[in-house]
Scaffold this motif. Structure first.
Motif, PDB file in Angstrom:
ATOM      1  N   TYR A  33      -5.692 -16.517  23.932  1.00 54.93           N
ATOM      2  CA  TYR A  33      -5.078 -17.797  24.273  1.00 54.93           C
ATOM      3  C   TYR A  33      -6.045 -18.664  25.072  1.00 54.93           C
ATOM      4  O   TYR A  33      -6.809 -18.157  25.884  1.00 54.93           O
ATOM      5  CB  TYR A  33      -3.851 -17.563  25.169  1.00 54.93           C
ATOM      6  N   TYR A  35      -5.587 -21.859  27.769  1.00 51.88           N
ATOM      7  CA  TYR A  35      -4.688 -22.678  28.576  1.00 51.88           C
ATOM      8  C   TYR A  35      -5.514 -23.713  29.339  1.00 51.88           C
ATOM      9  O   TYR A  35      -6.643 -23.464  29.726  1.00 51.88           O
ATOM     10  CB  TYR A  35      -3.954 -21.836  29.625  1.00 51.88           C
ATOM     11  N   GLN A  37      -5.152 -25.932  32.928  1.00 52.26           N
ATOM     12  CA  GLN A  37      -4.368 -26.002  34.149  1.00 52.26           C
ATOM     13  C   GLN A  37      -4.899 -27.112  35.057  1.00 52.26           C
ATOM     14  O   GLN A  37      -6.037 -27.044  35.528  1.00 52.26           O
ATOM     15  CB  GLN A  37      -4.366 -24.663  34.890  1.00 52.26           C
ATOM     16  N   PRO A  42       1.495 -25.564  36.488  1.00 52.11           N
ATOM     17  CA  PRO A  42       1.368 -24.290  35.763  1.00 52.11           C
ATOM     18  C   PRO A  42       0.396 -24.437  34.603  1.00 52.11           C
ATOM     19  O   PRO A  42       0.091 -25.565  34.173  1.00 52.11           O
ATOM     20  CB  PRO A  42       2.790 -24.042  35.247  1.00 52.11           C
ATOM     21  N   PRO A  43      -0.083 -23.330  34.063  1.00 51.04           N
ATOM     22  CA  PRO A  43      -0.952 -23.409  32.874  1.00 51.04           C
ATOM     23  C   PRO A  43      -0.180 -24.003  31.691  1.00 51.04           C
ATOM     24  O   PRO A  43       0.998 -23.722  31.501  1.00 51.04           O
ATOM     25  CB  PRO A  43      -1.310 -21.946  32.604  1.00 51.04           C
ATOM     26  N   LEU A  88      -8.950 -26.677  35.127  1.00 52.06           N
ATOM     27  CA  LEU A  88      -9.307 -25.263  35.026  1.00 52.06           C
ATOM     28  C   LEU A  88      -8.865 -24.782  33.654  1.00 52.06           C
ATOM     29  O   LEU A  88      -7.703 -24.950  33.281  1.00 52.06           O
ATOM     30  CB  LEU A  88      -8.608 -24.465  36.129  1.00 52.06           C
ATOM     31  N   LEU A  90      -8.245 -21.690  31.304  1.00 52.42           N
ATOM     32  CA  LEU A  90      -7.977 -20.259  31.405  1.00 52.42           C
ATOM     33  C   LEU A  90      -7.885 -19.641  30.024  1.00 52.42           C
ATOM     34  O   LEU A  90      -7.270 -20.205  29.117  1.00 52.42           O
ATOM     35  CB  LEU A  90      -6.661 -20.015  32.142  1.00 52.42           C
ATOM     36  N   GLN A 105       0.381 -10.920  29.180  1.00 49.31           N
ATOM     37  CA  GLN A 105      -0.905 -11.579  29.007  1.00 49.31           C
ATOM     38  C   GLN A 105      -1.803 -11.299  30.206  1.00 49.31           C
ATOM     39  O   GLN A 105      -1.369 -11.365  31.351  1.00 49.31           O
ATOM     40  CB  GLN A 105      -0.708 -13.081  28.815  1.00 49.31           C
ATOM     41  N   PHE A 107      -5.164 -12.533  32.157  1.00 47.72           N
ATOM     42  CA  PHE A 107      -5.900 -13.784  32.315  1.00 47.72           C
ATOM     43  C   PHE A 107      -7.305 -13.558  32.847  1.00 47.72           C
ATOM     44  O   PHE A 107      -7.554 -12.677  33.667  1.00 47.72           O
ATOM     45  CB  PHE A 107      -5.167 -14.723  33.278  1.00 47.72           C
ATOM     46  N   GLY A 108      -8.220 -14.407  32.380  1.00 51.92           N
ATOM     47  CA  GLY A 108      -9.541 -14.460  32.953  1.00 51.92           C
ATOM     48  C   GLY A 108      -9.553 -15.346  34.192  1.00 51.92           C
ATOM     49  O   GLY A 108      -8.540 -15.965  34.527  1.00 51.92           O
ATOM     50  N   PRO A 109     -10.698 -15.429  34.881  1.00 51.13           N
ATOM     51  CA  PRO A 109     -10.793 -16.197  36.118  1.00 51.13           C
ATOM     52  C   PRO A 109     -10.861 -17.707  35.900  1.00 51.13           C
ATOM     53  O   PRO A 109     -10.684 -18.476  36.844  1.00 51.13           O
ATOM     54  CB  PRO A 109     -12.081 -15.689  36.751  1.00 51.13           C
ATOM     55  N   ARG A 112     -13.942 -23.894  35.604  1.00 53.98           N
ATOM     56  CA  ARG A 112     -13.614 -25.174  36.236  1.00 53.98           C
ATOM     57  C   ARG A 112     -14.460 -26.242  35.574  1.00 53.98           C
ATOM     58  O   ARG A 112     -15.685 -26.259  35.728  1.00 53.98           O
ATOM     59  CB  ARG A 112     -13.899 -25.112  37.729  1.00 53.98           C
TER      60      ARG A 112
ATOM     61  N   TYR B  36       3.664 -13.937  38.148  1.00 52.37           N
ATOM     62  CA  TYR B  36       2.211 -13.969  38.257  1.00 52.37           C
ATOM     63  C   TYR B  36       1.834 -14.599  39.603  1.00 52.37           C
ATOM     64  O   TYR B  36       2.540 -15.468  40.116  1.00 52.37           O
ATOM     65  CB  TYR B  36       1.581 -14.818  37.153  1.00 52.37           C
ATOM     66  N   GLY B  43      -7.937 -16.969  38.334  1.00 54.50           N
ATOM     67  CA  GLY B  43      -6.973 -16.891  37.243  1.00 54.50           C
ATOM     68  C   GLY B  43      -5.656 -16.297  37.714  1.00 54.50           C
ATOM     69  O   GLY B  43      -5.451 -16.061  38.902  1.00 54.50           O
ATOM     70  N   LEU B  44      -4.763 -16.062  36.774  1.00 50.66           N
ATOM     71  CA  LEU B  44      -3.455 -15.500  37.097  1.00 50.66           C
ATOM     72  C   LEU B  44      -3.500 -13.982  37.015  1.00 50.66           C
ATOM     73  O   LEU B  44      -4.110 -13.413  36.114  1.00 50.66           O
ATOM     74  CB  LEU B  44      -2.394 -16.017  36.115  1.00 50.66           C
ATOM     75  N   PHE B  90       3.955 -17.871  40.063  1.00 49.11           N
ATOM     76  CA  PHE B  90       4.600 -18.402  38.871  1.00 49.11           C
ATOM     77  C   PHE B  90       5.556 -17.370  38.293  1.00 49.11           C
ATOM     78  O   PHE B  90       5.174 -16.218  38.057  1.00 49.11           O
ATOM     79  CB  PHE B  90       3.565 -18.759  37.792  1.00 49.11           C
ATOM     80  N   GLY B 106       7.323 -21.254  34.909  1.00 52.80           N
ATOM     81  CA  GLY B 106       7.949 -22.172  35.851  1.00 52.80           C
ATOM     82  C   GLY B 106       6.887 -23.064  36.467  1.00 52.80           C
ATOM     83  O   GLY B 106       5.688 -22.888  36.227  1.00 52.80           O
TER      84      GLY B 106
END
Lengths: 116, 115
Positions: A33, A35, A37, A42-43, A88, A90, A105, A107-109, A112, B36, B43-44, B90, B106
């Motif tokens: 995925y 995203y 942000q 939120p993403p 950002l 993601l 899921q 997530f990567g860091p 930016r 999260y 990241g999350l 989140f 959210g």
């Protein structure tokens, strides 16, 4: 290895530049995925690849072009971006919903991105 | 359509006090729910997830959440806040209604820890 890695961490580009973001995972996940942000939000989902095929495009402008060369790698090619695209970015991965109905899921860091 | 609502965009608690972050969901199918955490410029990270196996879910860093179907809630708690808990949290729901790979987030709650 339970990591999603993203490069670069930071990217500054002009509106006429072409650049790429890279994402990699070695967890054997088959869904990946992108995203976007913005600060304090939120993403927002941009794209989903499932088994290396694009399965969801959330009406993202064509100046963003995703690519999934293989099951471990996901790229996002950027061209002619606008300052409002600064955010950002993601990457995430998951086993596909057939294998994992919870669709957890990872997530990567993030990268930016600043567009000047 | 599935959704989650987080009550309170900002929550402040004193160090050592109870943390309570509220999340209510809407879903026409039994939901899979997540919390999260996102630390600044990162990241999350998944704190915990509800998958219908147990209504009280324990996660990392001392957090837990309880699924209450009657209240359509999945609130996140921690008995004693640490300064390191300051972050954005989140709540999210798996998009099972549409049978796709989406997760619906959210709007987030910023947790502030007061010394």
């Amino acid at each position: 290895d339970t990591e999603v890695t993203q490069t670069p961490k930071h990217l500054v580009m002009g509106m006429t530049n072409k650049k790429s973001l890279k994402c990699e995972q070695h967890m054997g996940h088959r869904a990946m995925y992108w995203y976007k942000q913005k600060a304090k939000k939120p993403p927002e989902l941009m794209f989903v690849y499932s088994y290396e095929k694009l399965s969801i495009n959330e009406s993202v402008p064509s100046r963003f072009s995703p690519e999934c060369p293989n099951s471990s790698l996901l790229n996002l090619h950027l061209h002619a971006l606008q300052p409002e695209d600064s955010a950002l970015y993601l990457c995430a991965s998951s086993q596909d919903t057939a294998a994992d109905p919870y669709n957890e899921q990872f997530f990567g860091p993030g990268t930016r991105l600043t567009v000047l | 359509a599935q959704s989650v609502t987080q009550l309170g965009s900002h929550v402040s608690v004193s160090e050592g006090a109870l943390v309570l972050l509220r999340c209510n969901y809407s879903s026409s199918v039994p939901p899979y729910l997540f919390w999260y955490v996102q630390y600044p410029n990162q990241g999350l990270q998944l704190l915990l997830k509800y998958t219908s196996a147990a209504t009280l879910v324990k996660g990392i860093n001392g957090f837990e959440a309880e699924f209450k179907k009657s209240e359509t809630s999945f609130h996140l708690t921690k008995p004693s806040a640490h300064m390191s808990d300051a972050a954005e949290y989140f709540c999210a729901v798996n998009g099972r209604e549409n049978r796709d790979d989406k997760i619906i987030f959210g709007k987030g709650t910023r947790l502030h820890i007061l010394p």
